[in-house]
Design an enzyme around this catalytic site. Structure first.
Site, PDB file in Angstrom:
ATOM      1  N   ALA A  16      -8.943 -24.467 -37.057  1.00  0.00           N
ATOM      2  CA  ALA A  16      -7.832 -24.438 -36.115  1.00  0.00           C
ATOM      3  C   ALA A  16      -8.336 -23.908 -34.784  1.00  0.00           C
ATOM      4  O   ALA A  16      -9.392 -23.288 -34.705  1.00  0.00           O
ATOM      5  CB  ALA A  16      -6.719 -23.564 -36.656  1.00  0.00           C
ATOM      6  N   CYS A  17      -7.565 -24.161 -33.749  1.00  0.00           N
ATOM      7  CA  CYS A  17      -7.869 -23.644 -32.424  1.00  0.00           C
ATOM      8  C   CYS A  17      -8.122 -22.135 -32.530  1.00  0.00           C
ATOM      9  O   CYS A  17      -7.333 -21.454 -33.164  1.00  0.00           O
ATOM     10  CB  CYS A  17      -6.670 -23.910 -31.526  1.00  0.00           C
ATOM     11  N   PRO A  18      -9.110 -21.519 -31.949  1.00  0.00           N
ATOM     12  CA  PRO A  18     -10.066 -22.146 -31.034  1.00  0.00           C
ATOM     13  C   PRO A  18     -11.372 -22.528 -31.703  1.00  0.00           C
ATOM     14  O   PRO A  18     -12.376 -22.659 -31.019  1.00  0.00           O
ATOM     15  CB  PRO A  18     -10.320 -21.013 -30.045  1.00  0.00           C
TER      16      PRO A  18
END
Lengths: 80, 402
Positions: A16-18
Site C-alpha cells: 500500500a501507499c507509500p
C-alpha cells in the site's frame, strides 16, 4: 530491452501507499544515469506520485500501462 | 523440549520469549546488550528534555525460565540450524530473528559528523541528550528536520520531531528568530494520505517549510548544508537528521535471506524466512512491507508464539503508530495490508494513550496483558475505524445538507 543489464525490476505489488514510491526512492538512491527501472505496483496512488516524482527529479517516465492486474511503469534515470 | 533461540532482546524478542509455554519450550534469548531501551521515548529526551531513565535490565524483563545470554552473534547457519556466537554455538529447533534495526549514518557522507556534533533521537540515550544540548543552546537561525532515507523506524517520528521543535522554540520566544524546514523523501509531508490530510495543514499553520522528494545525498560537515539526490540544497545551522537504518551485522547461510540493507526476508503473513525450516523474522529486523514500529513488533511476536504453539496465526500487516501533534493532541497511523491508513481524528485522549504507553510498555512485555491488547487491536482495526469515520462523514454531510 528485457535483457538490458541496466534494467532493474522493482516489484511493489501488494504494497500500500507509500510502499511503491519508497521502493522507487531506494532504487533511485542506488542508481546511475542511464539506468532503467521497471516498477510493478498494485496501489493506484502510484500514478500521481510517479508524475510528481518524475517532475521533481527530472527523470523520464517511458511508459505506464496495466498488465496482469498491476500498474507497470518503465522509468529512465536521467538526472541525479 | 523444543529449543527456541531468539536473536535480540527488544520488543518482539522479549514479548515472544515470555509468551511461550516454558514447560514445552527451552527458550534462549541471545542479545548483544543486557539493556532494554524504550525507543519511542528518545524523542522526548532529545526534544523535550524528558527523564532519560528509559532503559531497563533485560534480565528483569524476562521470565526466570527464559535463558538470557549476552553475546554477539556472528553467523547463523539456517541450513544446519545453528547460531554461531563469539566462542560458542547454539543449535535450535526454531529460530526467531528479532535483531531490530540500527541507525547507520555511515551510509551518507557527512552524516557521521552530524551525529557526532549534534546527536540524534534514533540511536540511544547519549545521542538524544546531545541533541537536547544543541537545541538548548540554539538562539535563532535555521533548523532543518527530516529523515535521510526512505527506511525509517517509527515513521511518524521525523514529523513529530519538527512539531516538537516548533513548540520548544515558541515556548522560548525564539520562533520569530528561527526558520524551520521539514524535508522528506516522500511525495508529501506524511506518506499515508489520510495522515497527510491532518498534518500538512498543521505544518502550514505553524510556519514550517515543507520540502518533498528530498532524498539526502550528503551533508557538508563544515557548513551543515544538506544536499539531495534530486539536486536541491538546504542551508541550516542545526541539522536534525534521522539517519538511514540497516539490519544487524550478522552473516547468514544462505546469504540470500538478506536484502540490500541487511533486513531478513520473511513471508508477509507467516513471518517465516523463505526456503529454510523453522526460522522466522519479526519486528524491525524483518523485510516486511509494513512500518517498522513497536505495535507491529508486538503483533508479529504473538503471531510467531501462536504458530510455535501449534495454532494457526497470520500477520495482517497491522500498524498502530502514535503521532504526537505537539499541541496536546495526537492520532495513530492505523492500517493493514488490506486497508490503507484511515483518517483517525486527533484528540487529547489519543495523546494521553501515547504517553501512557511509556509506562504500560514494560508491563506489556510480560505477555500477561495479551487479552487486553488483543481486544484493543481488535476494536481499533482499520476496517472498523474506516467504517466509523465514513458514518461520521455521512452524518456530517446529512446535517449540512438539511
Amino acid at each position: 530491452m528485457a535483457d538490458d543489464p541496466n534494467r532493474r525490476l522493482i516489484d511493489a505489488r501488494g504494497k500500500a501507499c507509500p510502499g511503491p514510491i519508497t521502493d522507487l526512492s531506494l532504487a533511485y538512491r542506488r542508481s546511475k544515469v542511464g539506468d532503467v527501472f521497471e516498477l510493478w505496483a498494485t496501489d493506484p496512488g502510484i500514478r500521481p506520485d510517479l508524475q510528481a516524482w518524475a517532475k521533481k527529479t527530472g527523470n523520464e517516465i517511458v511508459s505506464v500501462e496495466e498488465r496482469d492486474g498491476a500498474i507497470v511503469a518503465v522509468l529512465r534515470i536521467r538526472a541525479r | 523440549m523444543r529449543r527456541v533461540v531468539i536473536l535480540g532482546g527488544g520488543t518482539a524478542g522479549t514479548l515472544l520469549a515470555n509468551s511461550l509455554d516454558h514447560a514445552r519450550f527451552d527458550v534462549t534469548v541471545l542479545s548483544r546488550s543486557s539493556e532494554h531501551l524504550f525507543q519511542p521515548a528518545l524523542l522526548y529526551v532529545a526534544l523535550a528534555h524528558a527523564d532519560p531513565r528509559i532503559v531497563r535490565d533485560e534480565r528483569r524483563l524476562l521470565s526466570r525460565r527464559v535463558k538470557l545470554v549476552q553475546e554477539q552473534v556472528e553467523r547463523v547457519d539456517l541450513l544446519a540450524r545453528r547460531v554461531h556466537a563469539r566462542g560458542a554455538f547454539h543449535d535450535y529447533d526454531a529460530l526467531v530473528v528479532a535483531t531490530g534495526a540500527r541507525a547507520d549514518p555511515s551510509q551518507i557522507p557527512g552524516l557521521s559528523e552530524v551525529a557526532a556534533r549534534f546527536g540524534n533521537y534514533h540511536s540511544g540515550v547519549a545521542p538524544a541528550q546531545k541533541l537536547w544540548a544543541a537545541l538548548d543552546a540554539f538562539r535563532g537561525g535555521t533548523i532543518a528536520v527530516g529523515q535521510a532515507s526512505p527506511i525509517c523506524v517509527c515513521p511518524p517520528s521525523p514529523l513529530e520531531g519538527v512539531l516538537l521543535i516548533d513548540r520548544l522554540l515558541r515556548r522560548r520566544g525564539l520562533r520569530d528568530r528561527s526558520r524551520l524546514v521539514f524535508f522528506t523523501p516522500h511525495p508529501r509531508a506524511y506518506p499515508a494520505e489520510a495522515i497527510d490530510e491532518i498534518v500538512a495543514p498543521l505544518l502550514k499553520a505553524r510556519g514550517i517549510e515543507l520540502r518533498t522528494f528530498f532524498d539526502v545525498d550528503r551533508v557538508d560537515p563544515k557548513s551543515w548544508a544538506i544536499g539531495s539526490i534530486e539536486g536541491e540544497r538546504i542551508d541550516c545551522d542545526l541539522p536534525v537528521i534521522v539517519p538511514p537504518f540497516a539490519g544487524a551485522e550478522i552473516a547468514y547461510e544462505p546469504a540470500s535471506v538478506l536484502d540490500d540493507d541487511r533486513f531478513v526476508h520473511a513471508d508477509r503473513n507467516s513471518l517465516r524466512i523463505p526456503g529454510v525450516l523453522g526460522a522466522f523474522a519479526v519486528g524491525d529486523a524483518a523485510d516486511l512491507p509494513t512500518s517498522k514500529a513497536g505495535a507491529g513488533a508486538h503483533l508479529q511476536a504473538m503471531v510467531v508464539a501462536e504458530q510455535l504453539a501449534g495454532r494457526e496465526a497470520t500477520f495482517d500487516g497491522r500498524t498502530h503508530c502514535a503521532v504526537d501533534l505537539a499541541d496536546g493532541t495526537g492520532t495513530f497511523v492505523v492500517s493493514s495490508y488490506a486497508s490503507p491508513a484511515v483518517r483517525y481524528p486527533p484528540s487529547r485522549l489519543k495523546h494521553l494513550m501515547k504517553m501512557l504507553m511509556g509506562r504500560v510498555y514494560w508491563l506489556s512485555l510480560s505477555g500477561r496483558f495479551e487479552p487486553l491488547f488483543d481486544r484493543y487491536f481488535h476494536w481499533t482495526a482499520p476496517e472498523r475505524l474506516g467504517a466509523s469515520a465514513l458514518r461520521h462523514a455521512e452524518k456530517a454531510a446529512a446535517r449540512s445538507g438539511s
